[in-house]
Enzyme design. Structure first.
Site, PDB file in Angstrom:
ATOM      1  N   HIS A   5      65.588  48.813  99.235  1.00 17.18           N
ATOM      2  CA  HIS A   5      66.581  48.447  98.324  1.00 17.18           C
ATOM      3  C   HIS A   5      66.701  47.121  98.234  1.00 17.18           C
ATOM      4  CE1 HIS A   5      69.898  48.195  95.934  1.00 17.18           C
ATOM      5  NE2 HIS A   5      70.804  48.141  96.857  1.00 17.18           N
ATOM      6  N   ASN A  17      70.673  42.709  92.931  1.00 18.99           N
ATOM      7  CA  ASN A  17      70.797  44.110  93.202  1.00 18.99           C
ATOM      8  C   ASN A  17      70.930  44.983  91.918  1.00 18.99           C
ATOM      9  OD1 ASN A  17      71.597  46.475  94.339  1.00 18.99           O
ATOM     10  ND2 ASN A  17      72.955  45.802  95.763  1.00 18.99           N
ATOM     11  N   CYS A  76      73.297  52.980  95.566  1.00 19.29           N
ATOM     12  CA  CYS A  76      72.042  52.289  95.795  1.00 19.29           C
ATOM     13  C   CYS A  76      70.875  53.204  96.239  1.00 19.29           C
ATOM     14  CB  CYS A  76      72.169  51.163  96.580  1.00 19.29           C
ATOM     15  SG  CYS A  76      73.445  49.869  95.719  1.00 19.29           S
TER      16      CYS A  76
HETATM   17  N1  COA Z   1      79.813  31.379  96.451  1.00 20.61           N
HETATM   18  C1  COA Z   1      80.380  30.454  97.550  1.00 20.61           C
HETATM   19  N2  COA Z   1      80.947  30.971  98.517  1.00 20.61           N
HETATM   20  C2  COA Z   1      81.233  32.354  98.656  1.00 20.61           C
HETATM   21  C3  COA Z   1      80.680  33.213  97.562  1.00 20.61           C
HETATM   22  C4  COA Z   1      80.138  32.506  96.553  1.00 20.61           C
HETATM   23  N3  COA Z   1      79.440  33.623  95.822  1.00 20.61           N
HETATM   24  N4  COA Z   1      81.019  34.424  98.145  1.00 20.61           N
HETATM   25  C5  COA Z   1      81.532  34.534  99.287  1.00 20.61           C
HETATM   26  N5  COA Z   1      81.784  33.164  99.583  1.00 20.61           N
HETATM   27  C6  COA Z   1      82.446  32.547 100.835  1.00 20.61           C
HETATM   28  C7  COA Z   1      83.844  33.473 101.359  1.00 20.61           C
HETATM   29  O1  COA Z   1      84.579  33.209 100.687  1.00 20.61           O
HETATM   30  C8  COA Z   1      83.798  32.887 102.877  1.00 20.61           C
HETATM   31  O2  COA Z   1      84.431  31.749 102.612  1.00 20.61           O
HETATM   32  P1  COA Z   1      85.641  31.663 103.739  1.00 20.61           P
HETATM   33  O3  COA Z   1      84.919  31.628 105.136  1.00 20.61           O
HETATM   34  O4  COA Z   1      86.465  30.496 103.278  1.00 20.61           O
HETATM   35  O5  COA Z   1      86.453  32.709 103.873  1.00 20.61           O
HETATM   36  C9  COA Z   1      82.289  32.524 103.139  1.00 20.61           C
HETATM   37  O6  COA Z   1      81.373  32.399 101.826  1.00 20.61           O
HETATM   38  C10 COA Z   1      81.558  33.539 103.774  1.00 20.61           C
HETATM   39  O7  COA Z   1      81.684  34.672 103.542  1.00 20.61           O
HETATM   40  P2  COA Z   1      80.855  35.765 103.982  1.00 20.61           P
HETATM   41  O8  COA Z   1      81.332  37.261 103.593  1.00 20.61           O
HETATM   42  O9  COA Z   1      81.007  35.891 105.460  1.00 20.61           O
HETATM   43  O10 COA Z   1      79.323  35.504 103.753  1.00 20.61           O
HETATM   44  P3  COA Z   1      78.203  36.566 104.072  1.00 20.61           P
HETATM   45  O11 COA Z   1      77.339  35.412 104.755  1.00 20.61           O
HETATM   46  O12 COA Z   1      78.346  37.704 104.782  1.00 20.61           O
HETATM   47  O13 COA Z   1      77.732  36.669 102.702  1.00 20.61           O
HETATM   48  C11 COA Z   1      77.419  38.565 101.408  1.00 20.61           C
HETATM   49  C12 COA Z   1      78.257  37.521 101.660  1.00 20.61           C
HETATM   50  C13 COA Z   1      78.239  39.394 100.002  1.00 20.61           C
HETATM   51  C14 COA Z   1      76.272  37.704 100.417  1.00 20.61           C
HETATM   52  C15 COA Z   1      76.868  39.509 102.193  1.00 20.61           C
HETATM   53  O14 COA Z   1      77.891  39.775 102.989  1.00 20.61           O
HETATM   54  C16 COA Z   1      76.311  40.587 101.799  1.00 20.61           C
HETATM   55  O15 COA Z   1      75.119  40.487 101.020  1.00 20.61           O
HETATM   56  N6  COA Z   1      76.643  41.767 102.058  1.00 20.61           N
HETATM   57  C17 COA Z   1      75.996  42.868 101.612  1.00 20.61           C
HETATM   58  C18 COA Z   1      76.312  43.315 100.095  1.00 20.61           C
HETATM   59  C19 COA Z   1      75.449  44.329  99.487  1.00 20.61           C
HETATM   60  O16 COA Z   1      74.450  44.137  99.797  1.00 20.61           O
HETATM   61  N7  COA Z   1      76.070  45.285  98.831  1.00 20.61           N
HETATM   62  C20 COA Z   1      75.379  46.225  98.127  1.00 20.61           C
HETATM   63  C21 COA Z   1      74.864  47.278  99.202  1.00 20.61           C
HETATM   64  S1  COA Z   1      73.862  48.417  98.473  1.00 20.61           S
END
Ligand code: COA
Length: 326
Positions: A253, A283, A113
């Site tokens: 980004h 993204n 990214c």
């Molecule tokens: N729909 C519903 N529930 C979801 C889900 C979805 N699409 N994706 C994950 N969950 C669930 C998980 O399974 C977890 O459930 P659990 O507590 O029963 O295990 C719960 O939601 C919380 O997961 P968590 O990973 O703590 O959520 P979060 O608030 O961190 O959000 C992301 C997850 C992926 C959105 C977030 O971590 C994120 O954006 N990270 C950066 C990713 C990124 O930008 N990557 C590219 C970088 S260039």
């Protein structure tokens, strides 16, 4: 000394829109969860016959048209991508062929990214050393083909598209004022595509274990992204003796609305300084910043002399900034 001046911008995204409601039919998720946790409402996805080079070429054509520069005048093409058409040749060579940019050298950069800002940094050095006079820097991805559509943790986040800029070597005070790039390979596993390289070459096992698809530890990535992007912004500002309040447009980004809001808060930025379009594209990795840049350039938000700060973070890990006087 010559500065790298952005004389044209362009972008291209697939026509096909995949909304959160469409994704609800594929994995166990909800429109509400995706909007609340990411800010994304829809993303574009390529259809059969559309490739990374397809969008890269259209974006580049638009940027050339805006700059009033013919493809044969371009001496360097850099495409930032982690979803190239082929492992080789470089997607940049395919774009060169499509454009008939017969006088250009062309190569790809893989910095996930942060790739577009890595590209700007490399091309800026070519321009400053006299090695190039007119260049194209393109960020282009078709991530929908490496996303695991059975993994709700990642498949909701990504989209396809491309953005391009035409850079010319010019005197004067406007142009790229600084570029900074950083990497930390100790975190390589947090965001990577295990298959299709030579560690896990094509095999039934690789397909069965879904190793061809992107793997991400979202939570870890989130925390590191906020810190690294904040550091990158401070580094760019201090290198140019500027304050956050001097920024006219901060283009981060576009990974997650909560990441952008956290950085905006830490830097003390106003909403009016932030450029955000991820609700429409998700993204798009290396394409996200040049698409956003093209959108605000085309709606004539920017005027000459404005301070524009580009700030990126991605797999690698990589992070980077570019500070521009428009
Ligand atoms: N729909 C519903 N529930 C979801 C889900 C979805 N699409 N994706 C994950 N969950 C669930 C998980 O399974 C977890 O459930 P659990 O507590 O029963 O295990 C719960 O939601 C919380 O997961 P968590 O990973 O703590 O959520 P979060 O608030 O961190 O959000 C992301 C997850 C992926 C959105 C977030 O971590 C994120 O954006 N990270 C950066 C990713 C990124 O930008 N990557 C590219 C970088 S260039």
């Amino acid at each position: 000394m010559m500065l790298s001046r952005i004389r044209g911008t362009g972008s291209a995204v697939p026509a096909k829109i995949l909304t959160n409601s469409d994704i609800v039919k594929i994995v166990d998720t909800s429109d509400d969860w995706i909007i609340t946790r990411t800010g994304i409402r829809e993303r574009r996805v390529a259809v059969e016959g559309e490739y990374t080079s397809t969008f890269a070429t259209i974006a580049a054509e638009k940027a050339l048209q805006m700059a009033g520069i013919g493809p044969e005048e371009i001496d360097l093409i850099v495409v930032a991508t982690v979803t190239p058409d082929f492992p080789f040749p470089a997607t940049a060579c395919l774009v060169q062929n499509n454009l008939k940019a017969v006088n250009a050298a062309a190569f790809d950069i893989a910095a996930a990214c942060s790739g577009f800002l890595y590209g700007l940094s490399v091309v800026d050095k070519f321009i400053k050393s006299g090695g190039a006079k007119k260049a194209l820097v393109i960020g282009a991805e078709v991530l929908s083909r490496i996303v695991d559509w059975s993994d709700r943790n990642s498949c909701v986040l990504f989209g396809d598209g491309a953005g391009a800029v035409v850079i010319t070597a010019e005197g004067g005070e406007s142009g790229i004022l600084s570029t900074h790039i950083h990497s930390d390979g100790t975190y390589w596993e947090l965001l990577h595509q295990p298959g299709c390289g030579n560690r896990n070459p094509a095999s039934h096992k690789v397909l069965d274990e879904r190793l061809v698809f992107l793997k991400m530890q979202g939570n870890e990535v989130f925390k590191l992204a906020v810190r690294a992007m904040e550091d990158a912004a401070h580094e760019a500002l201090s290198a140019n003796n500027l304050k956050a309040s001097d920024i006219d447009f901060f283009i981060p980004h576009q990974a997650n609305r909560r990441i952008i809001d956290a950085i905006g808060k830490r830097l003390g930025l106003l909403d009016s300084q932030l450029v955000i379009n991820l609700e429409r594209y998700g993204n798009t990795s290396s394409a996200s910043i040049p698409i956003a840049l093209d959108e605000i350039n085309r709606n004539q938000s920017m005027k000459e002399g404005d301070i524009v700060l580009l700030d990126a973070f991605g797999g690698g890990l990589t992070w980077a900034s570019t500070l521009i006087r428009w």
